[in-house]
Design a protein around this motif. Sequence first.
Motif, PDB file in Angstrom:
ATOM      1  N   SER A 152      -0.813  12.643   0.001  1.00 45.75           N
ATOM      2  CA  SER A 152      -1.370  14.198   1.663  1.00 45.75           C
ATOM      3  C   SER A 152      -2.057  13.258   2.437  1.00 45.75           C
ATOM      4  O   SER A 152      -1.738  11.943   3.066  1.00 45.75           O
ATOM      5  N   GLU A 153      -1.432  13.598   4.290  1.00 42.48           N
ATOM      6  CA  GLU A 153      -2.322  13.115   5.096  1.00 42.48           C
ATOM      7  C   GLU A 153      -3.002  12.872   4.719  1.00 42.48           C
ATOM      8  O   GLU A 153      -3.062  11.348   5.577  1.00 42.48           O
ATOM      9  N   GLU A 154      -4.475  13.008   4.494  1.00 39.45           N
ATOM     10  CA  GLU A 154      -5.746  12.828   4.089  1.00 39.45           C
ATOM     11  C   GLU A 154      -5.307  11.483   3.310  1.00 39.45           C
ATOM     12  O   GLU A 154      -5.787  10.435   3.721  1.00 39.45           O
ATOM     13  N   GLU A 155      -5.061  11.664   2.410  1.00 36.66           N
ATOM     14  CA  GLU A 155      -4.822  10.406   1.744  1.00 36.66           C
ATOM     15  C   GLU A 155      -3.730   9.097   2.225  1.00 36.66           C
ATOM     16  O   GLU A 155      -4.297   8.168   1.851  1.00 36.66           O
TER      17      GLU A 155
ATOM     18  N   ALA B  91      -4.060   8.566   5.384  1.00 37.52           N
ATOM     19  CA  ALA B  91      -5.056   8.926   6.563  1.00 37.52           C
ATOM     20  C   ALA B  91      -6.060   6.904   6.082  1.00 37.52           C
ATOM     21  O   ALA B  91      -5.867   6.290   6.715  1.00 37.52           O
ATOM     22  N   SER B  92      -5.930   7.439   4.549  1.00 37.31           N
ATOM     23  CA  SER B  92      -6.966   6.302   4.088  1.00 37.31           C
ATOM     24  C   SER B  92      -6.690   5.645   3.447  1.00 37.31           C
ATOM     25  O   SER B  92      -6.877   4.134   3.721  1.00 37.31           O
ATOM     26  N   ILE B  93      -5.010   5.109   3.199  1.00 42.54           N
ATOM     27  CA  ILE B  93      -4.401   4.073   3.045  1.00 42.54           C
ATOM     28  C   ILE B  93      -3.999   3.334   4.455  1.00 42.54           C
ATOM     29  O   ILE B  93      -4.506   1.982   3.840  1.00 42.54           O
ATOM     30  N   LYS B  94      -3.847   4.195   5.416  1.00 47.39           N
ATOM     31  CA  LYS B  94      -3.975   3.231   6.635  1.00 47.39           C
ATOM     32  C   LYS B  94      -5.203   2.274   7.089  1.00 47.39           C
ATOM     33  O   LYS B  94      -5.171   1.174   7.476  1.00 47.39           O
ATOM     34  N   GLU B  95      -6.446   2.782   6.839  1.00 50.25           N
ATOM     35  CA  GLU B  95      -7.208   2.615   7.284  1.00 50.25           C
ATOM     36  C   GLU B  95      -7.602   1.414   6.161  1.00 50.25           C
ATOM     37  O   GLU B  95      -7.679   0.654   6.632  1.00 50.25           O
ATOM     38  N   LYS B  96      -7.329   1.854   5.308  1.00 48.42           N
ATOM     39  CA  LYS B  96      -7.198  -0.179   4.243  1.00 48.42           C
ATOM     40  C   LYS B  96      -6.871  -1.229   4.028  1.00 48.42           C
ATOM     41  O   LYS B  96      -6.995  -2.068   4.694  1.00 48.42           O
ATOM     42  N   ALA B  97      -4.930  -0.576   4.879  1.00 47.86           N
ATOM     43  CA  ALA B  97      -4.621  -1.676   4.363  1.00 47.86           C
ATOM     44  C   ALA B  97      -5.083  -2.548   6.264  1.00 47.86           C
ATOM     45  O   ALA B  97      -5.463  -3.483   6.265  1.00 47.86           O
ATOM     46  N   GLU B  98      -5.545  -2.046   7.056  1.00 47.21           N
ATOM     47  CA  GLU B  98      -5.780  -2.230   8.592  1.00 47.21           C
ATOM     48  C   GLU B  98      -7.102  -2.802   8.294  1.00 47.21           C
ATOM     49  O   GLU B  98      -7.543  -4.294   9.057  1.00 47.21           O
ATOM     50  N   GLN B  99      -7.898  -2.916   7.626  1.00 48.49           N
ATOM     51  CA  GLN B  99      -9.237  -3.234   7.383  1.00 48.49           C
ATOM     52  C   GLN B  99      -8.836  -4.690   6.665  1.00 48.49           C
ATOM     53  O   GLN B  99      -9.729  -6.241   7.116  1.00 48.49           O
ATOM     54  N   LEU B 100      -8.085  -4.562   5.684  1.00 51.11           N
ATOM     55  CA  LEU B 100      -7.275  -5.560   4.904  1.00 51.11           C
ATOM     56  C   LEU B 100      -7.047  -7.044   6.082  1.00 51.11           C
ATOM     57  O   LEU B 100      -6.896  -7.829   6.362  1.00 51.11           O
ATOM     58  N   LYS B 101      -5.893  -5.781   6.969  1.00 49.27           N
ATOM     59  CA  LYS B 101      -5.571  -7.175   8.128  1.00 49.27           C
ATOM     60  C   LYS B 101      -6.610  -8.356   8.693  1.00 49.27           C
ATOM     61  O   LYS B 101      -6.039  -9.287   9.268  1.00 49.27           O
TER      62      LYS B 101
ATOM     63  N   PHE C  55       0.361  -1.370   0.084  1.00 51.21           N
ATOM     64  CA  PHE C  55       0.249   0.374  -0.043  1.00 51.21           C
ATOM     65  C   PHE C  55       0.985   0.650  -0.010  1.00 51.21           C
ATOM     66  O   PHE C  55       1.599   1.527   1.304  1.00 51.21           O
ATOM     67  N   PRO C  56       1.326   1.810  -1.210  1.00 49.39           N
ATOM     68  CA  PRO C  56       2.623   2.788  -1.601  1.00 49.39           C
ATOM     69  C   PRO C  56       1.737   3.986  -0.672  1.00 49.39           C
ATOM     70  O   PRO C  56      -0.165   4.343  -1.347  1.00 49.39           O
ATOM     71  N   LEU C  57       2.537   4.636   0.425  1.00 51.16           N
ATOM     72  CA  LEU C  57       2.041   6.079   0.402  1.00 51.16           C
ATOM     73  C   LEU C  57       2.840   7.225  -0.063  1.00 51.16           C
ATOM     74  O   LEU C  57       2.528   8.119   0.345  1.00 51.16           O
ATOM     75  N   TYR C  58       2.818   6.822  -1.632  1.00 52.79           N
ATOM     76  CA  TYR C  58       3.282   8.139  -2.830  1.00 52.79           C
ATOM     77  C   TYR C  58       2.776   7.607  -3.954  1.00 52.79           C
ATOM     78  O   TYR C  58       2.164   6.764  -3.813  1.00 52.79           O
TER      79      TYR C  58
END
Length: 431
Positions: free
Chosen positions: A280-283, A285-295, A195-198
């Motif tokens: 962006s910080e908002e993006e 945060a969305s990536i983190k939430e998506k990764a945690e949901q899959l986990k 899940f890239p943050l870039y």
Amino acid sequence: MKTQWMRRALCLVLVLCMTLTMLLSCSSGKGKTLMRLGDTTLSVNLYELMLSRMKGTLAYNDYEVDSDEFWDYIWNAEGATYNDYFLESIREAAKTTLVKLYLFEEVYDLTLPQSKIDEVDVYMADLLENDFDGSKTAFNQAMAAYGINMDMLRENYIMEAKIDYLSTYLSTRTADNAREEYCQQSYVCFRQILFPLYEYIYETDENGDVIYFKAGTNYIAYDKKGGVTKTGTDGTLRKDADGNTMYFTEDGKIAYDKANGIPLEVDEDKDGYADFAALSEEEQASIKEKAEQLKALIEAGDFTTFEQYGKELSGDDGVWDAYPGGIYLNQKTSYPIAYLNEISSELASMKVGDTLLHRSDNAYHFIMKYEMPEGAYADEENEDWFGSFESELMSSIIDTLCKEYIDQVKVDEDVFAEAMTMKDVGTNINY
């Protein structure tokens, strides 16, 4: 200044571990003997050469090696200085090197091929001509700062070649079951959903839209089915600089064939890697939430679901398809990419099928640990991860062999006391 040194103390330890190489010195008669094992000796000149090389490595990494205050700085609770630390560490490394030569000379009774000696002589001749304009006097004067002369350096290179040859010899006498055992004990296997943050930076048009090109060409890939053509004031179809008919969307932008076209990555700094920009910080945060949901969704051992999402979500990173058999890391090796070392460490305590969500500088890595398949080290599909496998195995075997003899090494403490220290040895980067 002192605070800066303290922060870098652990970095110094890492530099030492990564830099100590297999070095050997001259036989008796070419310098005082510092260490002995059987009839095999190691001169004080080698020890000083090793000091000089370490000092050169530290200088290359911007440590203040010309400052006595730096070497006198106390770095541990026992009161040891940086100078103490490196003197003792390199002394131990020299003992190990002596044992390796002992294995070559006296345990396995090996002979270095003449071709290897010839290679050293050619290299020495190049050094003499290119670095010292053919002057042996100048060569020797320069080497004096490192505790050696030209002949000693030549002998050192020859003895390094003996160590390499010992590794080659043992490799031919090592059965594949030993390789399999080392692989199973040392390596871990995993797959990851990234899940890239870039996001990569691509070539864009005047509207700011990413341009899509036909594969392997610089021609624009137009969406001929979904787009429409336009005519110019002269009544002819509008064409691009390459003479190809252009297609547009309803709002007048260029219609690109995103399904079949390929965006062109920008490499503005010409470093060979595509440029990218952090989300962006908002993006993020969305990536983190998506990764945690899959986990939370995928249970331990559910390889089927993991692979389904892996194929679905990893289309752009290339890693999933590039390594269908998994990624392999040697837990006894330090990798130049920090997050690989972090992941390797975390995988050590995990069971096969366990999952991990790891945050690196630029991405979230959702990982599942896989079973280590038999023969993974020999599978061409895995060659990116096992390129140094044989040298790693041989280093492990030789290190184990050295343990039998290391306590038998005799050190002349009087000679050691007279040797140069890190303060007064030269800074050696090239020899």
